[in-house]
Design an enzyme around this catalytic site. Structure first.
Site, mmCIF file in Angstrom:
data_model
loop_
_atom_site.group_PDB
_atom_site.id
_atom_site.type_symbol
_atom_site.label_atom_id
_atom_site.label_comp_id
_atom_site.label_asym_id
_atom_site.label_seq_id
_atom_site.Cartn_x
_atom_site.Cartn_y
_atom_site.Cartn_z
ATOM 1 N N GLY A 27 0.820 -1.197 0.000
ATOM 2 C CA GLY A 27 0.000 0.000 0.000
ATOM 3 C C GLY A 27 0.854 1.247 0.000
ATOM 4 N N SER A 28 0.469 2.224 0.794
ATOM 5 C CA SER A 28 1.119 3.534 0.796
ATOM 6 C C SER A 28 2.618 3.441 1.049
ATOM 7 C CB SER A 28 0.463 4.429 1.855
ATOM 8 O OG SER A 28 1.111 5.679 1.922
ATOM 9 N N GLN A 29 3.022 2.862 2.171
ATOM 10 C CA GLN A 29 4.448 2.722 2.462
ATOM 11 C C GLN A 29 5.061 1.525 1.743
ATOM 12 O OE1 GLN A 29 6.692 4.556 4.175
ATOM 13 N NE2 GLN A 29 5.224 6.149 4.746
ATOM 14 N N HIS A 108 6.492 1.724 11.959
ATOM 15 C CA HIS A 108 5.879 2.384 13.115
ATOM 16 C C HIS A 108 5.911 1.384 14.256
ATOM 17 C CE1 HIS A 108 3.354 4.765 15.637
ATOM 18 N NE2 HIS A 108 2.216 4.149 15.369
ATOM 19 N N GLY A 134 3.844 7.482 1.748
ATOM 20 C CA GLY A 134 4.546 6.651 0.778
ATOM 21 C C GLY A 134 4.763 7.296 -0.571
ATOM 22 N N GLU A 195 -0.125 13.101 16.028
ATOM 23 C CA GLU A 195 -1.324 12.903 15.208
ATOM 24 C C GLU A 195 -2.587 13.348 15.939
ATOM 25 O OE1 GLU A 195 0.306 8.933 12.804
ATOM 26 O OE2 GLU A 195 -1.067 8.724 14.496
ATOM 27 N N SER A 252 0.835 40.056 7.437
ATOM 28 C CA SER A 252 0.725 41.483 7.748
ATOM 29 C C SER A 252 1.028 41.740 9.219
ATOM 30 C CB SER A 252 -0.686 41.977 7.429
ATOM 31 O OG SER A 252 -1.624 41.428 8.345
#
Length: 340
Positions: A27-29, A108, A134, A195, A252
Protein backbone atom coordinates in the site's frame (compact mmCIF):
# COMPACT_ATOMS: atom_id res chain seq x y z
CA UNK A 1 17.93 15.32 24.84
CA UNK A 2 19.38 16.14 21.43
CA UNK A 3 20.15 13.62 18.72
CA UNK A 4 22.62 13.82 15.87
CA UNK A 5 21.54 13.65 12.25
CA UNK A 6 23.23 10.87 10.25
CA UNK A 7 23.66 10.54 6.50
CA UNK A 8 24.76 8.06 3.82
CA UNK A 9 28.41 8.42 4.86
CA UNK A 10 27.45 7.15 8.33
CA UNK A 11 25.97 3.91 6.99
CA UNK A 12 29.15 1.86 7.27
CA UNK A 13 27.84 -1.66 6.62
CA UNK A 14 25.89 -2.86 3.56
CA UNK A 15 23.92 -5.17 5.82
CA UNK A 16 21.29 -5.99 3.20
CA UNK A 17 23.80 -7.28 0.65
CA UNK A 18 22.99 -10.88 -0.20
CA UNK A 19 19.74 -10.79 1.75
CA UNK A 20 16.34 -11.72 0.39
CA UNK A 21 13.95 -8.95 1.43
CA UNK A 22 10.19 -9.44 1.77
CA UNK A 23 7.99 -6.37 1.98
CA UNK A 24 4.68 -7.42 3.52
CA UNK A 25 1.94 -5.18 2.18
CA UNK A 26 1.93 -3.10 -0.98
CA UNK A 27 0.00 0.00 0.00
CA UNK A 28 1.12 3.53 0.80
CA UNK A 29 4.45 2.72 2.46
CA UNK A 30 4.85 -0.78 1.04
CA UNK A 31 5.07 0.21 -2.61
CA UNK A 32 7.53 3.01 -1.81
CA UNK A 33 9.90 0.91 0.31
CA UNK A 34 9.82 -1.96 -2.18
CA UNK A 35 10.42 0.13 -5.29
CA UNK A 36 13.12 2.29 -3.72
CA UNK A 37 14.99 -0.72 -2.36
CA UNK A 38 14.78 -2.47 -5.73
CA UNK A 39 16.12 0.63 -7.46
CA UNK A 40 18.93 0.64 -4.88
CA UNK A 41 19.96 -2.82 -6.05
CA UNK A 42 18.32 -4.91 -3.34
CA UNK A 43 16.65 -8.28 -3.84
CA UNK A 44 13.01 -7.54 -3.03
CA UNK A 45 9.90 -9.71 -3.13
CA UNK A 46 6.36 -8.86 -2.06
CA UNK A 47 4.16 -10.75 0.36
CA UNK A 48 0.51 -9.79 0.29
CA UNK A 49 -2.94 -11.28 0.45
CA UNK A 50 -4.87 -11.70 -2.82
CA UNK A 51 -6.51 -8.50 -3.95
CA UNK A 52 -5.70 -5.15 -5.51
CA UNK A 53 -2.29 -4.87 -3.86
CA UNK A 54 -1.27 -8.34 -5.06
CA UNK A 55 -2.22 -7.48 -8.62
CA UNK A 56 -0.54 -4.09 -8.45
CA UNK A 57 2.73 -5.55 -7.15
CA UNK A 58 2.84 -8.06 -10.01
CA UNK A 59 2.01 -5.31 -12.48
CA UNK A 60 4.97 -3.34 -11.10
CA UNK A 61 7.27 -6.25 -11.88
CA UNK A 62 7.78 -7.81 -8.45
CA UNK A 63 7.89 -11.50 -7.66
CA UNK A 64 4.73 -11.61 -5.57
CA UNK A 65 3.77 -14.30 -3.08
CA UNK A 66 1.39 -15.00 -0.25
CA UNK A 67 2.58 -13.69 3.10
CA UNK A 68 3.46 -17.23 4.20
CA UNK A 69 5.52 -17.94 1.08
CA UNK A 70 7.33 -14.61 1.20
CA UNK A 71 8.23 -15.05 4.87
CA UNK A 72 9.68 -18.50 4.21
CA UNK A 73 11.82 -17.17 1.35
CA UNK A 74 13.13 -14.05 3.08
CA UNK A 75 15.94 -13.15 5.43
CA UNK A 76 14.53 -9.71 6.23
CA UNK A 77 10.78 -9.19 6.56
CA UNK A 78 9.33 -5.66 6.68
CA UNK A 79 5.71 -5.55 7.85
CA UNK A 80 3.97 -2.59 6.22
CA UNK A 81 0.34 -3.62 6.53
CA UNK A 82 -2.03 -1.31 8.47
CA UNK A 83 -1.43 -1.27 12.24
CA UNK A 84 -4.75 -2.85 13.14
CA UNK A 85 -4.28 -6.00 11.04
CA UNK A 86 -0.61 -6.60 11.82
CA UNK A 87 -1.18 -8.74 14.92
CA UNK A 88 -3.43 -11.31 13.25
CA UNK A 89 -1.30 -11.25 10.10
CA UNK A 90 1.87 -11.82 12.11
CA UNK A 91 0.47 -14.57 14.32
CA UNK A 92 -1.21 -16.53 11.52
CA UNK A 93 1.15 -16.11 8.57
CA UNK A 94 4.53 -14.72 9.63
CA UNK A 95 5.47 -16.02 13.09
CA UNK A 96 5.18 -19.76 12.24
CA UNK A 97 7.58 -19.28 9.32
CA UNK A 98 10.35 -17.23 10.94
CA UNK A 99 13.82 -18.69 11.39
CA UNK A 100 16.57 -17.85 13.86
CA UNK A 101 18.67 -15.01 12.50
CA UNK A 102 15.86 -13.43 10.50
CA UNK A 103 15.12 -9.73 10.90
CA UNK A 104 11.63 -8.26 11.19
CA UNK A 105 11.07 -4.57 10.54
CA UNK A 106 8.32 -2.01 10.96
CA UNK A 107 7.72 1.58 9.88
CA UNK A 108 5.88 2.38 13.12
CA UNK A 109 6.40 0.95 16.58
CA UNK A 110 2.74 0.54 17.55
CA UNK A 111 2.43 -3.25 17.70
CA UNK A 112 5.87 -3.94 19.13
CA UNK A 113 5.80 -1.20 21.77
CA UNK A 114 2.33 -2.10 23.03
CA UNK A 115 3.21 -5.83 22.83
CA UNK A 116 0.47 -6.87 20.44
CA UNK A 117 3.29 -8.57 18.51
CA UNK A 118 6.03 -10.52 20.29
CA UNK A 119 8.94 -11.64 18.14
CA UNK A 120 11.13 -14.63 19.17
CA UNK A 121 14.34 -13.71 20.97
CA UNK A 122 16.51 -15.15 18.18
CA UNK A 123 15.11 -12.72 15.57
CA UNK A 124 16.18 -9.08 15.08
CA UNK A 125 13.54 -6.35 15.33
CA UNK A 126 14.28 -2.98 13.71
CA UNK A 127 12.48 0.09 12.44
CA UNK A 128 12.73 2.46 9.48
CA UNK A 129 10.08 5.17 9.78
CA UNK A 130 10.14 7.75 6.96
CA UNK A 131 8.61 11.05 8.04
CA UNK A 132 6.27 11.31 5.10
CA UNK A 133 3.58 9.38 3.21
CA UNK A 134 4.55 6.65 0.78
CA UNK A 135 3.92 8.60 -2.41
CA UNK A 136 6.34 11.28 -1.17
CA UNK A 137 8.96 8.68 -0.17
CA UNK A 138 8.82 7.32 -3.70
CA UNK A 139 8.66 10.61 -5.57
CA UNK A 140 11.54 12.26 -3.71
CA UNK A 141 13.68 9.15 -4.20
CA UNK A 142 13.10 9.35 -7.95
CA UNK A 143 14.02 13.04 -7.85
CA UNK A 144 17.39 12.21 -6.32
CA UNK A 145 16.90 12.97 -2.66
CA UNK A 146 14.41 11.53 -0.15
CA UNK A 147 12.38 11.91 3.02
CA UNK A 148 14.11 11.94 6.44
CA UNK A 149 13.56 8.85 8.57
CA UNK A 150 13.79 7.59 12.12
CA UNK A 151 15.45 4.27 12.80
CA UNK A 152 15.47 2.07 15.88
CA UNK A 153 16.38 -1.35 17.20
CA UNK A 154 14.06 -3.16 19.59
CA UNK A 155 15.79 -6.54 19.58
CA UNK A 156 19.34 -7.31 18.45
CA UNK A 157 19.64 -11.09 18.25
CA UNK A 158 22.44 -11.17 15.68
CA UNK A 159 24.43 -8.09 16.60
CA UNK A 160 23.60 -6.71 13.16
CA UNK A 161 20.17 -5.16 13.73
CA UNK A 162 21.35 -1.54 13.76
CA UNK A 163 23.29 -2.06 10.54
CA UNK A 164 20.19 -3.54 8.91
CA UNK A 165 18.04 -0.61 10.06
CA UNK A 166 20.50 1.97 8.76
CA UNK A 167 21.06 0.18 5.46
CA UNK A 168 17.31 -0.11 4.97
CA UNK A 169 16.97 3.64 5.52
CA UNK A 170 19.75 4.20 3.01
CA UNK A 171 18.04 1.92 0.49
CA UNK A 172 14.77 3.86 0.62
CA UNK A 173 16.61 7.16 0.14
CA UNK A 174 16.24 8.56 3.64
CA UNK A 175 19.97 8.68 4.40
CA UNK A 176 20.41 11.16 1.55
CA UNK A 177 18.64 13.80 3.65
CA UNK A 178 19.05 12.59 7.22
CA UNK A 179 18.46 9.82 9.75
CA UNK A 180 17.70 10.13 13.45
CA UNK A 181 18.13 7.25 15.87
CA UNK A 182 15.26 6.71 18.29
CA UNK A 183 13.57 3.94 20.30
CA UNK A 184 10.33 2.08 19.69
CA UNK A 185 8.81 3.74 22.77
CA UNK A 186 9.79 7.25 21.73
CA UNK A 187 8.73 6.92 18.10
CA UNK A 188 5.39 5.33 18.93
CA UNK A 189 4.31 7.66 21.70
CA UNK A 190 5.49 10.86 19.99
CA UNK A 191 3.96 9.87 16.66
CA UNK A 192 0.57 9.09 18.17
CA UNK A 193 0.62 12.28 20.24
CA UNK A 194 1.51 14.42 17.24
CA UNK A 195 -1.32 12.90 15.21
CA UNK A 196 -3.94 13.17 17.93
CA UNK A 197 -3.16 16.44 19.68
CA UNK A 198 -1.81 18.56 16.82
CA UNK A 199 -1.59 17.32 13.24
CA UNK A 200 -4.92 15.54 12.83
CA UNK A 201 -7.14 15.66 15.91
CA UNK A 202 -6.08 19.06 17.22
CA UNK A 203 -6.03 20.73 13.82
CA UNK A 204 -9.38 19.48 12.58
CA UNK A 205 -11.06 20.30 15.90
CA UNK A 206 -9.59 23.83 15.81
CA UNK A 207 -10.76 24.40 12.23
CA UNK A 208 -14.25 23.06 12.93
CA UNK A 209 -14.59 25.17 16.09
CA UNK A 210 -13.54 28.30 14.20
CA UNK A 211 -16.01 27.55 11.41
CA UNK A 212 -18.83 27.07 13.91
CA UNK A 213 -18.04 30.30 15.77
CA UNK A 214 -18.22 32.30 12.54
CA UNK A 215 -21.33 30.66 11.10
CA UNK A 216 -23.17 30.76 14.43
CA UNK A 217 -22.40 34.49 14.54
CA UNK A 218 -24.15 34.89 11.18
CA UNK A 219 -21.22 34.91 8.76
CA UNK A 220 -21.58 33.14 5.41
CA UNK A 221 -20.38 29.51 5.54
CA UNK A 222 -18.46 29.93 2.28
CA UNK A 223 -16.48 32.88 3.64
CA UNK A 224 -15.91 31.08 6.94
CA UNK A 225 -14.50 28.11 5.02
CA UNK A 226 -11.95 30.30 3.25
CA UNK A 227 -10.88 32.00 6.48
CA UNK A 228 -10.41 28.95 8.70
CA UNK A 229 -9.62 26.09 6.29
CA UNK A 230 -8.63 27.12 2.78
CA UNK A 231 -5.94 29.56 3.93
CA UNK A 232 -4.49 27.01 6.37
CA UNK A 233 -2.21 25.57 3.69
CA UNK A 234 -0.67 28.97 3.00
CA UNK A 235 0.29 29.40 6.65
CA UNK A 236 1.44 25.81 7.15
CA UNK A 237 3.66 25.98 4.06
CA UNK A 238 5.41 29.06 5.46
CA UNK A 239 5.96 27.39 8.84
CA UNK A 240 7.18 24.22 7.08
CA UNK A 241 9.69 26.23 5.04
CA UNK A 242 11.06 28.50 7.76
CA UNK A 243 9.40 28.00 11.12
CA UNK A 244 7.23 30.51 12.95
CA UNK A 245 9.74 33.23 12.06
CA UNK A 246 9.21 32.99 8.30
CA UNK A 247 5.46 32.79 8.71
CA UNK A 248 5.38 35.93 10.86
CA UNK A 249 7.70 37.75 8.47
CA UNK A 250 5.35 36.91 5.60
CA UNK A 251 2.02 37.98 7.07
CA UNK A 252 0.73 41.48 7.75
CA UNK A 253 1.57 43.37 10.94
CA UNK A 254 -2.12 43.15 11.82
CA UNK A 255 -2.09 39.37 11.53
CA UNK A 256 1.17 39.07 13.47
CA UNK A 257 -0.12 41.26 16.31
CA UNK A 258 -3.31 39.21 16.45
CA UNK A 259 -1.21 36.03 16.54
CA UNK A 260 0.57 37.15 19.72
CA UNK A 261 -2.50 38.61 21.41
CA UNK A 262 -5.16 36.01 20.64
CA UNK A 263 -3.29 32.73 20.15
CA UNK A 264 -2.79 32.23 23.92
CA UNK A 265 -6.48 33.02 24.50
CA UNK A 266 -7.41 30.05 22.32
CA UNK A 267 -4.68 27.60 23.28
CA UNK A 268 -4.81 28.11 27.04
CA UNK A 269 -3.11 26.30 29.90
CA UNK A 270 -6.24 24.15 30.13
CA UNK A 271 -5.71 23.05 26.54
CA UNK A 272 -2.16 22.09 27.47
CA UNK A 273 -3.51 20.06 30.39
CA UNK A 274 -5.90 18.32 27.99
CA UNK A 275 -2.92 17.52 25.75
CA UNK A 276 -1.15 15.98 28.74
CA UNK A 277 -4.18 13.76 29.31
CA UNK A 278 -4.05 12.66 25.66
CA UNK A 279 -0.37 11.81 26.09
CA UNK A 280 -1.11 9.87 29.27
CA UNK A 281 -3.71 7.73 27.47
CA UNK A 282 -1.11 6.97 24.81
CA UNK A 283 1.62 6.14 27.32
CA UNK A 284 -0.53 3.85 29.45
CA UNK A 285 -1.86 1.95 26.44
CA UNK A 286 -5.49 3.04 26.78
CA UNK A 287 -5.68 4.48 23.28
CA UNK A 288 -3.94 1.47 21.72
CA UNK A 289 -6.25 -1.00 23.42
CA UNK A 290 -9.36 1.00 22.53
CA UNK A 291 -8.27 1.19 18.88
CA UNK A 292 -7.46 -2.52 18.59
CA UNK A 293 -10.61 -3.60 20.44
CA UNK A 294 -12.74 -1.45 18.13
CA UNK A 295 -11.12 -3.12 15.12
CA UNK A 296 -11.73 -6.59 16.54
CA UNK A 297 -15.38 -5.68 17.15
CA UNK A 298 -15.87 -4.68 13.52
CA UNK A 299 -14.95 -0.99 13.82
CA UNK A 300 -18.28 0.32 15.19
CA UNK A 301 -16.69 3.40 16.76
CA UNK A 302 -14.49 4.26 13.79
CA UNK A 303 -17.43 3.83 11.42
CA UNK A 304 -19.60 6.12 13.55
CA UNK A 305 -16.85 8.74 13.76
CA UNK A 306 -16.43 8.68 9.99
CA UNK A 307 -20.15 9.08 9.37
CA UNK A 308 -20.34 11.96 11.82
CA UNK A 309 -17.36 13.71 10.21
CA UNK A 310 -18.76 13.26 6.71
CA UNK A 311 -21.92 15.12 7.72
CA UNK A 312 -20.19 18.23 9.05
CA UNK A 313 -21.34 21.42 7.34
CA UNK A 314 -17.75 22.49 6.68
CA UNK A 315 -17.19 19.31 4.65
CA UNK A 316 -20.27 19.93 2.53
CA UNK A 317 -19.39 23.58 1.96
CA UNK A 318 -15.80 22.71 1.11
CA UNK A 319 -16.80 20.03 -1.39
CA UNK A 320 -18.86 22.55 -3.34
CA UNK A 321 -16.24 25.29 -3.25
CA UNK A 322 -13.44 22.99 -4.39
CA UNK A 323 -15.38 22.14 -7.55
CA UNK A 324 -14.67 25.69 -8.70
CA UNK A 325 -10.99 25.50 -7.70
CA UNK A 326 -9.21 22.96 -9.93
CA UNK A 327 -5.88 24.43 -8.79
CA UNK A 328 -6.24 22.77 -5.39
CA UNK A 329 -5.56 19.40 -7.04
CA UNK A 330 -7.41 16.28 -8.06
CA UNK A 331 -9.15 14.40 -5.28
CA UNK A 332 -7.66 10.96 -5.89
CA UNK A 333 -8.42 8.75 -2.90
CA UNK A 334 -6.72 5.73 -4.46
CA UNK A 335 -3.35 7.51 -4.40
CA UNK A 336 -3.28 7.30 -0.62
CA UNK A 337 -5.27 4.17 0.14
CA UNK A 338 -3.69 1.17 1.86
CA UNK A 339 -5.04 -2.11 0.54
CA UNK A 340 -5.04 -5.54 2.19
Amino acid sequence: MTVQMEYEKDVKVAALDGKKIAVIGYGSQGHAHAQNLRDSGRDVIIGVRPGKSFDKAKEDGFDTYTVVEATKLADVIMILAPDEIQQELYEAEIAPNLEAGNAVGFAHGFNIHFEFIKVPADVDVFMCAPKGPGHLVRRTYEEGFGVPALYAVYQDATGNAKNIAMDWCKGVGAARVGLLETTYKEETEEDLFGEQAVLCGGLTALIEAGFEVLTEAGYAPELAYFEVLHEMKLIVDLIYEGGFKKMRQSISNTAEYGDYVSGPRVITEQVKENMKAVLADIQNGKFANDFVNDYKAGRPKLTAYREQAANLEIEKVGAELRKAMPFVGKNDDDAFKIYN
